[in-house]
Design a protein around this motif. Sequence first.
Motif, PDB file in Angstrom:
ATOM      1  N   GLU A 105      53.346  32.997  23.608  1.00 42.81           N
ATOM      2  CA  GLU A 105      54.138  32.018  23.801  1.00 42.81           C
ATOM      3  C   GLU A 105      53.911  31.187  24.989  1.00 42.81           C
TER       4      GLU A 105
ATOM      5  N   GLY B 296      58.820  27.014  25.667  1.00 39.40           N
ATOM      6  CA  GLY B 296      59.816  28.283  25.399  1.00 39.40           C
ATOM      7  C   GLY B 296      61.190  26.667  24.815  1.00 39.40           C
TER       8      GLY B 296
ATOM      9  N   ASP C 155      60.636  28.304  19.912  1.00 42.57           N
ATOM     10  CA  ASP C 155      59.135  28.402  21.566  1.00 42.57           C
ATOM     11  C   ASP C 155      58.475  28.107  20.155  1.00 42.57           C
TER      12      ASP C 155
ATOM     13  N   LYS D  30      68.900  35.441  24.538  1.00 41.95           N
ATOM     14  CA  LYS D  30      68.455  34.359  24.501  1.00 41.95           C
ATOM     15  C   LYS D  30      69.608  33.777  26.045  1.00 41.95           C
TER      16      LYS D  30
HETATM   17 MG    MG Z   1      60.858  32.352  27.496  1.00 35.04          MG
END
Ligand code: MG
Length: 449
Positions: A372, A375, A364, A347
């Motif tokens: 996804e 986020g 997420d 990340k």
């Molecule tokens: Mg993302």
Amino acid sequence: MKRRRIRDVLAAPPSDTPITVCGWVRTKRTAKRFAFLAINDGSSQDTLQLIADAGTPAFAALDGVLTGAAVRARGVVKASPGAGQRVEMQIDALDVLGPAPADYPLQKKGHTLEFLRDIGHLRPRTNTFGAVFRVRNVLAAAVHEFFQGRGFVWAHTPIITGSDCEGAGEMFRVAAPAAGGAEFFGRPAHLTVSGQLEAEFMAMALGDVYTFGPTFRAENSNTSRHLSEFWMIEPEMAFADLDDDAALAEDFLKAMCRTALERCGAELAFLEKHYDAASSGALRDLAESTFARLSYTEAADALQKAGVDFEIPHAWGQELASEHERYLTEQVCGGPVIVTDYPRAIKPFYMRVNDDGETVAAMDVLAPRIGEIVGGSQREERLPVLERRMDELGLDRSELAWYCDLRRYGSAEHAGFGLGFERLVQFVTGMANIRDVIPCPRAPGTIDF
Ligand code: MG
Ligand code: 4AD
């Protein structure tokens, strides 16, 4: 005379007062005693049926009019004896504003979405794309209504930027016409991949803010969920943690589904019939559900135990691929799921490091069919920890000195997320390919229109 929108004509009662409508011809049927013309002006999913009696100038004007022509008609609205329509219009005058020859590409038969992508300048005239773009419009307005209704301030973050928020090196360069090799802005500039860093300083002054604007990513991924230019919504809240962030994302997604159901009935009914059979049912379910929650570690366990032959096998520490995301939301949770606390190593630098030192306060939201859709994270508000992270990732601290200043002067916990607007439109409309929910899709090798 001012034209009336077909949407309004279809909703109003019959009347003897003549009105004018304009639109593009969808179909024409001629009989001995009259002719029928179905026209659409983009204001509604339904067409308006025009009737011209034989012997009238309007009937004569119809001669040679083909599908695709732009016309203006004058007449009165009557109750319709026909099935499937409440009113029709008896016309006494018709002007052909722009004829369309027989090679007009949108003849009545259904075309594939692939074919329609090649005629992106004409596809908004189809039932499908008219529906998609009207839903898109309703959702765009609903985004502002949602945040404005909660007192969030719309922050206009820049499109040209010097910083790579996500640190993924997926930025398009911005360059001025060669000026002796000098950088126009004094140093390299790019199209933004996210307005988050700027939204953070706005939130650390105005409290609750959001951005809604175009973002750009030079990812070389030709998938049904990625665009090189897409619109992102990024709320950012001061004095808020990861739970506040997840709650906002859940409320927001539910509100978007409810608004679409309330305002886009005809469009959703059409799309449901022709594309994704579950779409409005899925929306209703989502609006009434409580999103599941899984930590990344729990998600990784579930994938381990799945006994499914994934294309990319998953192990703790790895990113969730699209197939994993879909498995979690569709098979494990049977609906949207909020996955939290991802490994630090996968990340970006700005996410708050958890007490375990190994994970970060990320979340997420994964949605069925899309994967996804959101986020987000709580941001690292502790200067020494942030600086350590930046060093670890080899980021130039001097370039982000202003970002560090926010941790030096009146730092406080804060959190936010990003939602890809096209993924939301995909989710709501059931369109399988993200290129079919934006007028001019940008993807590697594609810059038409
Ligand atoms: Mg993302
Ligand atoms: O997960 P991402 O990369 O997060 C950020 O950019 C953060 N700065 C957001 C924040 O915390 N303020 O992107 C956010 C969302 C994704 O969840 C996805 O919905 C969408 O943006 N997205 C894309 N949509 C279409 N095409 C692409 N290439 C996308 N990349 C991300």
